[in-house]
Design an enzyme around this catalytic site. Structure first.
Site, PDB file in Angstrom:
ATOM      1  CB  SER A 277      -0.968   0.002   1.191  1.00 25.39           C
ATOM      2  OG  SER A 277      -0.284  -0.229   2.398  1.00 25.39           O
ATOM      3  CG  HIS A 307      -0.699  -5.261   2.117  1.00 22.75           C
ATOM      4  ND1 HIS A 307       0.034  -5.136   3.271  1.00 22.75           N
ATOM      5  CD2 HIS A 307      -0.737  -4.002   1.577  1.00 22.75           C
ATOM      6  CE1 HIS A 307       0.418  -3.882   3.424  1.00 22.75           C
ATOM      7  NE2 HIS A 307      -0.044  -3.171   2.407  1.00 22.75           N
ATOM      8  CG  HIS A 353       6.675  -9.646   9.436  1.00 18.00           C
ATOM      9  ND1 HIS A 353       7.543  -8.845   8.753  1.00 18.00           N
ATOM     10  CD2 HIS A 353       5.520  -8.949   9.566  1.00 18.00           C
ATOM     11  CE1 HIS A 353       6.935  -7.704   8.477  1.00 18.00           C
ATOM     12  NE2 HIS A 353       5.716  -7.739   8.953  1.00 18.00           N
ATOM     13  NE  ARG A 362       3.009  -3.794  13.090  1.00 13.53           N
ATOM     14  CZ  ARG A 362       2.761  -4.067  11.824  1.00 13.53           C
ATOM     15  NH1 ARG A 362       2.107  -3.181  11.086  1.00 13.53           N
ATOM     16  NH2 ARG A 362       3.136  -5.201  11.281  1.00 13.53           N
ATOM     17  CG  ASP A 411      -2.486  -8.876  10.322  1.00 12.57           C
ATOM     18  OD1 ASP A 411      -3.152  -7.846  10.476  1.00 12.57           O
ATOM     19  OD2 ASP A 411      -1.593  -8.988   9.468  1.00 12.57           O
TER      20      ASP A 411
HETATM   21  N1  AMX Z   1       2.794 -21.218   9.392  1.00 10.64           N
HETATM   22  C1  AMX Z   1       3.312 -22.253   8.701  1.00 10.64           C
HETATM   23  N2  AMX Z   1       4.322 -22.108   7.825  1.00 10.64           N
HETATM   24  C2  AMX Z   1       4.849 -20.901   7.678  1.00 10.64           C
HETATM   25  C3  AMX Z   1       4.383 -19.782   8.396  1.00 10.64           C
HETATM   26  C4  AMX Z   1       3.299 -19.976   9.277  1.00 10.64           C
HETATM   27  N3  AMX Z   1       2.754 -18.967   9.955  1.00 10.64           N
HETATM   28  N4  AMX Z   1       5.091 -18.695   8.033  1.00 10.64           N
HETATM   29  C5  AMX Z   1       5.981 -19.120   7.121  1.00 10.64           C
HETATM   30  N5  AMX Z   1       5.832 -20.454   6.903  1.00 10.64           N
HETATM   31  C6  AMX Z   1       6.529 -21.265   5.916  1.00 10.64           C
HETATM   32  C7  AMX Z   1       6.319 -20.645   4.552  1.00 10.64           C
HETATM   33  O1  AMX Z   1       5.080 -21.048   3.987  1.00 10.64           O
HETATM   34  C8  AMX Z   1       7.512 -21.150   3.794  1.00 10.64           C
HETATM   35  O2  AMX Z   1       7.255 -22.484   3.409  1.00 10.64           O
HETATM   36  P1  AMX Z   1       7.692 -23.024   1.948  1.00 10.64           P
HETATM   37  O3  AMX Z   1       9.193 -22.971   1.985  1.00 10.64           O
HETATM   38  O4  AMX Z   1       7.128 -24.398   1.891  1.00 10.64           O
HETATM   39  O5  AMX Z   1       7.117 -22.092   0.943  1.00 10.64           O
HETATM   40  C9  AMX Z   1       8.607 -21.183   4.868  1.00 10.64           C
HETATM   41  O6  AMX Z   1       7.911 -21.181   6.129  1.00 10.64           O
HETATM   42  C10 AMX Z   1       9.529 -19.993   4.812  1.00 10.64           C
HETATM   43  O7  AMX Z   1       8.757 -18.799   4.858  1.00 10.64           O
HETATM   44  P2  AMX Z   1       9.370 -17.453   5.495  1.00 10.64           P
HETATM   45  O8  AMX Z   1      10.566 -17.057   4.686  1.00 10.64           O
HETATM   46  O9  AMX Z   1       9.555 -17.616   6.946  1.00 10.64           O
HETATM   47  O10 AMX Z   1       8.175 -16.419   5.320  1.00 10.64           O
HETATM   48  P3  AMX Z   1       7.823 -15.510   4.044  1.00 10.64           P
HETATM   49  O11 AMX Z   1       8.624 -14.264   4.109  1.00 10.64           O
HETATM   50  O12 AMX Z   1       7.874 -16.288   2.784  1.00 10.64           O
HETATM   51  O13 AMX Z   1       6.277 -15.180   4.318  1.00 10.64           O
HETATM   52  C11 AMX Z   1       4.385 -14.574   5.624  1.00 10.64           C
HETATM   53  C12 AMX Z   1       5.886 -14.316   5.347  1.00 10.64           C
HETATM   54  C13 AMX Z   1       3.867 -13.540   6.617  1.00 10.64           C
HETATM   55  C14 AMX Z   1       3.573 -14.433   4.297  1.00 10.64           C
HETATM   56  C15 AMX Z   1       4.245 -15.998   6.207  1.00 10.64           C
HETATM   57  O14 AMX Z   1       4.940 -16.055   7.431  1.00 10.64           O
HETATM   58  C16 AMX Z   1       2.818 -16.440   6.376  1.00 10.64           C
HETATM   59  O15 AMX Z   1       2.204 -16.949   5.429  1.00 10.64           O
HETATM   60  N6  AMX Z   1       2.229 -16.246   7.611  1.00 10.64           N
HETATM   61  C17 AMX Z   1       0.859 -16.588   7.869  1.00 10.64           C
HETATM   62  C18 AMX Z   1      -0.093 -15.541   7.277  1.00 10.64           C
HETATM   63  C19 AMX Z   1       0.009 -14.215   8.006  1.00 10.64           C
HETATM   64  O16 AMX Z   1       0.053 -14.152   9.230  1.00 10.64           O
HETATM   65  N7  AMX Z   1       0.044 -13.085   7.254  1.00 10.64           N
HETATM   66  C20 AMX Z   1       0.124 -11.745   7.851  1.00 10.64           C
HETATM   67  C21 AMX Z   1       1.467 -11.103   7.673  1.00 10.64           C
HETATM   68  C22 AMX Z   1       1.526  -9.746   8.339  1.00 10.64           C
HETATM   69  C23 AMX Z   1       1.172  -8.651   7.382  1.00 10.64           C
HETATM   70  O17 AMX Z   1       1.960  -8.293   6.520  1.00 10.64           O
HETATM   71  N8  AMX Z   1      -0.025  -8.098   7.479  1.00 10.64           N
END
Ligand code: AMX
Length: 473
Positions: A277, A307, A353, A362, A411
């Site tokens: 954003s 996002h 994250h 936060r 979140d």
């Molecule tokens: N639960 C299970 N597995 C997870 C995880 C979680 N909460 N967070 C990361 N992983 C996994 C990823 O899916 C990835 O698996 P892969 O290698 O099989 O694809 C592996 O761990 C490595 O990921 P990462 O480098 O630690 O995270 P990222 O930077 O790729 O993604 C995020 C970050 C937030 C998208 C991810 O942690 C996630 O999907 N979290 C759950 C959803 C969530 O809470 N989103 C809100 C984010 C906050 C925001 O920006 N508003």
């Protein structure tokens, strides 16, 4: 609630000369601009980072390629606003009796880099309340919102409402008349920015009333209340109106809901420049699109599931888990539930994250909000589950061994707290996020124009170029 005195209120005019914020901003511009121009003159050739093919193909993660001043996200420390942590902001910025700083004082900090006095904060509150009054709210926007289907996604309504405000943009109108030059672009950008932020309570209230009350108003805008109070009132969440529309709410809860609104909108105001954003607002604004169009584009990015929509996902997850375990105080059952989730290749929402490697400060601030109100939350099993999960899920995620950050992100807590106070329309959570996030990216847009940053135009590369580059090394 904070009520302005009549005398002070009457002394505030809509025009810019009366604003403490604009005068303070004007006073600091020459020094900051001098520093910027010096840097630009002397250091243009200085190398920052190498760009790899990996970064081009992985969402430009970690490429330091944007100029952004209001806030920074550090992997260990989390967010800081002009160098101040959330805890420092809570201590130093003017705030309410429950210890939350006012979003208006955060806006002042983001815009100037300085901590406002109580008087300056109050003056800015008054100014926003006058700018954003019913009389000043763009009539075309009211008509546009009224004409939308009630069941249209609230974020789509928000983006459309904001874009329609381009009709009252001073920047767009004066640019078209040939009245602007590079040196004064920032002033109309500033005026539009403050007007846009001030219009958000009424716009938000209109959207909420469409999705919950067939468009009939749920509350009234008050020019003697602050920005967060007006958001709550217009959503029907104030002492006087809430009980009429919802039957499980009382006056003391509404005071806490206001505190939550202030906390939430204060800490979500900015998260440096690279998030979708913020980056979109900056990019669109670099074409000299006015602040309404620029932020409307940012809102469209905030509406994406990766996002701004995570909070609603967490609410669904907590409610579902509570339906399947005997109690939120059963760590073994919670662990089993989490392992089942991970083994079925799903993620634990609210954890992990892209940048942070510690619990999101936060989240910590929101958790503290619940701990400070123990008796309010101890019987809400969804909130208790959220609290307990924050110590159980990191252990499970560490043992799972995949994600780089096993800790809760913001979140993890925000949606379930709104839910607790009766705000059950989870699609609407992101609209409140959008109210808050207006502050950081639009503040940066003002500074982009003070510094005269050019239109953004990165060079793209195709597969052939990447192959050539990889063969040449
Ligand atoms: N639960 C299970 N597995 C997870 C995880 C979680 N909460 N967070 C990361 N992983 C996994 C990823 O899916 C990835 O698996 P892969 O290698 O099989 O694809 C592996 O761990 C490595 O990921 P990462 O480098 O630690 O995270 P990222 O930077 O790729 O993604 C995020 C970050 C937030 C998208 C991810 O942690 C996630 O999907 N979290 C759950 C959803 C969530 O809470 N989103 C809100 C984010 C906050 C925001 O920006 N508003």
């Amino acid at each position: 609630m904070l009520r302005f005195s009549r005398q002070l209120h009457n002394s505030t005019r809509l025009c810019s000369q009366a604003t403490g914020l604009k005068e303070s901003l004007k006073a600091i511009i020459p020094k900051r601009k001098e520093e910027f121009l010096k840097l630009k003159k002397e250091c243009m050739g200085t190398k920052v980072d190498d760009i790899t093919i990996g970064s081009i193909l992985s969402g430009m993660r970690g490429n330091r390629s944007m100029f952004w001043e209001g806030s920074m996200v550090d992997a260990q420390r989390g967010i800081t606003f002009h160098g101040k942590t959330i805890e420092q902001c809570q201590r130093e910025l003017p705030g309410d009796e429950s210890g939350n700083f006012y979003p208006e004082s955060m806006l002042w900090l983001l815009m100037t880099g300085e901590v406002p006095t109580k008087q300056q904060t109050k003056q800015l509150m008054e100014e926003l309340a006058v700018r954003g009054s019913e009389a000043n709210f763009p009539i075309a926007t009211s008509r546009v919102i009224d004409s939308l289907p009630n069941d249209m996604h609230p974020m789509t309504q928000l983006a459309i409402g904001l874009a329609s405000m381009n009709k009252v943009s001073r920047f767009a109108s004066n640019y078209e008349k040939g009245l602007l030059n590079k040196n004064n672009y920032w002033e109309d950008t500033f005026e539009d920015t403050l007007n846009l932020i001030s219009f958000l309570p009424i716009l938000t209230g209109k959207i909420y009333s469409k999705i919950t009350n067939d468009g009939k108003p749920l509350g009234k805008f008050s020019p003697t209340e602050d920005w967060s109070s007006n958001i709550c009132s217009l959503m029907g969440m104030s002492n006087s109106t809430y009980s009429v529309n919802k039957n499980n709410f009382n006056a003391s809860e509404s005071k806490d809901f206001l505190s939550l609104m202030r906390l939430y909108t204060g800490i979500h105001a900015d998260h440096e420049g690279g998030n979708v954003s913020a980056h979109t607002t900056h990019l669109v604004g670099s074409a000299l699109s006015d602040p309404y169009l620029s932020y409307s584009s940012g809102i469209m990015g905030l509406a994406g599931p990766l996002h701004g929509l995570a909070a609603q996902e967490v609410v669904r997850f907590l409610v579902e888990m509570n339906g399947q375990i005997s109690s939120p105080n059963q760590p073994d059952e919670i662990e089993r539930y989490l392992w089942d989730l991970l083994n079925s290749k799903r993620v634990i929402p609210g954890y992990g994250h892209a940048t942070l490697r510690k619990p999101d400060p936060r989240f910590t601030a929101m958790l503290k909000f619940t701990k400070d109100r123990k008796s309010e939350f101890e019987n809400d099993k969804n909130v208790v589950l959220m609290q307990n999960l924050s110590s159980i899920a990191p252990k499970v995620l560490k043992a799972h061994g995949k994600c780089q950050n096993p800790y809760p992100n913001v979140d993890s807590a925000s949606g379930i707290l709104f839910h607790h106070y009766g705000l059950k329309e989870s699609l609407f959570f992101t609209v409140i996020f959008g109210c808050s996030r207006s502050m950081g990216p639009l503040t940066q847009l003002v500074w982009d124009r003070i510094y005269g940053l050019p239109i953004e135009r990165p060079k793209s590369v195709n597969m052939e170029t990447l192959k050539l580059l990889s063969n040449s090394q």
